[in-house]
Design a protein around this motif. Structure first.
Motif, PDB file in Angstrom:
ATOM      1  N   ILE A 106       0.854  -1.263   0.066  1.00 43.16           N
ATOM      2  CA  ILE A 106      -0.113   0.022  -0.096  1.00 43.16           C
ATOM      3  C   ILE A 106       0.906   1.284  -0.175  1.00 43.16           C
ATOM      4  N   SER A 244      -3.837  -7.068  -6.377  1.00 43.55           N
ATOM      5  CA  SER A 244      -4.192  -7.072  -4.997  1.00 43.55           C
ATOM      6  C   SER A 244      -5.164  -7.880  -4.488  1.00 43.55           C
ATOM      7  N   SER A 245      -6.423  -7.776  -5.536  1.00 40.68           N
ATOM      8  CA  SER A 245      -7.544  -8.675  -5.150  1.00 40.68           C
ATOM      9  C   SER A 245      -7.093 -10.178  -5.153  1.00 40.68           C
ATOM     10  N   TRP A 266     -12.111  -5.973  -2.931  1.00 40.70           N
ATOM     11  CA  TRP A 266     -12.218  -4.584  -2.485  1.00 40.70           C
ATOM     12  C   TRP A 266     -12.279  -4.354  -0.934  1.00 40.70           C
ATOM     13  N   PHE A 269      -8.667  -4.769   0.299  1.00 39.22           N
ATOM     14  CA  PHE A 269      -7.879  -3.413  -0.102  1.00 39.22           C
ATOM     15  C   PHE A 269      -8.233  -2.409   0.665  1.00 39.22           C
ATOM     16  N   TRP A 272      -6.403  -2.417   4.174  1.00 39.53           N
ATOM     17  CA  TRP A 272      -4.957  -2.298   3.906  1.00 39.53           C
ATOM     18  C   TRP A 272      -4.754  -0.760   3.666  1.00 39.53           C
ATOM     19  N   TRP A 273      -5.649  -0.109   2.747  1.00 37.52           N
ATOM     20  CA  TRP A 273      -5.504   1.301   2.499  1.00 37.52           C
ATOM     21  C   TRP A 273      -5.644   2.255   3.639  1.00 37.52           C
TER      22      TRP A 273
END
Length: 452
Positions: A106, A244-245, A266, A269, A272-273
């Motif tokens: 990330i 990433s997915s 999603w 992600f 993580w984001w």
């Protein structure tokens, strides 16, 4: 004239991180042997799984037998599986591996998206999250070792008897090519391991390329390197969007092999984001306190605070959408995922704490403009958000790996301290190797005059 700034990774800072790591090791060992003294069995079988669903719905249960998970398989796991303490250790190692690998990638994602979008406001701070990428090779080794050593305990789909012609699991058989291609189901998971290797290899190679170009930009100035950084960032973002997915499917979702969610990539992600943004903001604030990052002002901090606030809402939107679509459909083999986390005494408190610490707390505290600029508030909110999303990954992984043997104690706290201190050591060491910002960045002047 803008002077160059460098972060000095002092001996005192290194000593503190090493002491924290050692404390984590001691707590982990203490926690592991405390668990070992209380082992009474191994894992949870299909019958427990069916019972949870039956009690949750009061309707026809989702049973292991309906999907080919025979009693014989449950008995074989009980006799040949690892002890609950070993499984819990492996589960916690996997949780931390996945969480911190996500933070590393990330950080590179944040850096790349600034160049690809031609953002100028972040010119003075984007090397902070970019330093997270130095953890990638360590994350790769740790993940591969833990999988090779404990994959059989972490991932149900590895068990060869699931692919037997008679008495196997029809659902898992249908997914065999995704794990084992070109080999047969139950052999070495070549396709799965191959994806892990390819993802880390490409991520790290692009990270190295971006780092080389960024450091060259320091020396040469101009726009030549900036354009190359922009094109390389675009390549990274395209690969990241797919990888990433798929990584989330492979490393997390496949643990609950009978369950799937079309939103899971999603969801992982988003978690993580938000954690990566919060950690980046926390480090920026700490560096500002040390008199560094003179090019960063309260407007930049406000922007990062807005990102944490906004993507906290985004994470909650994804969480609720996934929950609503699955639970409203009322399909037993899908709702069991939430029932295992919502109804189980081991995970129910964490389930609700997850929502409180990852949505209600940052949403309410960061709602005002001043809160996003107040460093004392950010020093509390940011670590809480990072820990909150660690809990999110704990909820994603632990119920499917250790089931009723889950918990939160010295082992979990100790391993968190080990990974946090090691991750920060690598990050700060990387920050000390180059200037904190590119003084020749073509958009640095825009960043200096950034005001909101």
């Amino acid at each position: 004239m803008i002077s160059e700034e460098r972060y000095e990774f002092t001996a005192t800072a290194k000593k503190r991180l090493i002491i924290t790591l050692l404390v984590g090791v001691v707590l982990s060992v203490l926690g592991y042997f405390t668990l070992g003294s209380g082992d009474h069995g191994s894992g949870h079988g299909g019958d427990d799984h069916a019972e949870v669903v039956e009690n949750g719905h009061g309707e026809e249960p989702y049973s292991a037998e309906e999907h080919g998970e025979s009693d014989e398989h449950g008995e074989e796991e009980a006799h040949h599986g690892s002890s609950p303490s070993v499984k819990r250790l492996l589960s916690n190692l996997w949780i931390n591996n996945v969480f911190f690998a996500g933070l590393a990638i990330i950080g590179v994602f944040f850096f790349a998206i600034q160049y690809a979008s031609q953002a100028g406001w972040s010119a003075g701070l984007k090397r902070i999250p970019f330093a997270f990428g130095s953890w990638l090779p360590i994350a790769f080794v740790l993940m591969l070792v833990v999988f090779m050593v404990g994959g059989h305990d972490l991932f149900h789909w590895i068990h060869a008897d699931l692919y037997a012609a008679e008495g196997g699991d029809d659902i898992v058989k249908g997914k065999a090519p995704y794990f084992f291609w070109p080999l047969e189901g139950g052999a070495f998971p070549l396709f799965w391991v191959g994806r892990l290797v390819i993802f880390f290899a490409v991520w790290y190679l692009l990270f190295r390329k971006l780092r080389s170009l960024a450091f060259s930009e320091d020396i040469e100035g101009g726009t030549t390197k900036w354009y190359k950084l922009r094109s390389t960032s675009a390549i990274f973002l395209v690969f990241f969007a797919v990888s990433s997915s798929m990584a989330a499917w492979d490393w997390i979702m496949s643990i609950d092999v009978h369950w799937f969610s079309t939103m899971f990539g999603w969801y992982a992600f988003a978690s993580w984001w938000v954690a990566g943004l919060a950690l980046s903001l926390f480090i920026v604030v700490m560096l500002k306190d040390k008199g560094l990052l003179s090019v960063v002002n309260e407007n930049h901090i406000h922007d990062l605070g807005k990102f944490v606030f906004a993507f906290t809402i985004f994470w909650t939107y994804i969480w609720f959408s996934q929950f609503l679509l699955i639970y409203y459909a009322h399909i037993p083999e899908e709702t069991v995922y939430f029932l295992d986390r919502w109804k189980d005494d081991h995970y129910a408190p964490v389930f609700y704490l997850n929502l409180i610490i990852n949505f209600f707390f940052p949403f309410l505290v960061l709602m005002t403009r001043d809160a996003k600029r107040h460093t004392r508030i950010l020093k509390v909110v940011c670590p809480a958000v990072v820990f909150g999303h660690w809990l999110d990954f704990y909820l994603m992984i632990s119920p499917g790996t250790v089931g009723d043997n889950g918990g939160f104690g010295f082992l979990e706290i100790g391993l968190i301290l080990v990974y946090v201190s090691a991750f920060l050591y690598v990050t700060f060491n990387a920050l000390s190797k180059a200037p904190l910002f590119a003084k020749n960045h073509p958009m640095l002047k825009e960043s200096l005059h950034h005001h909101i």
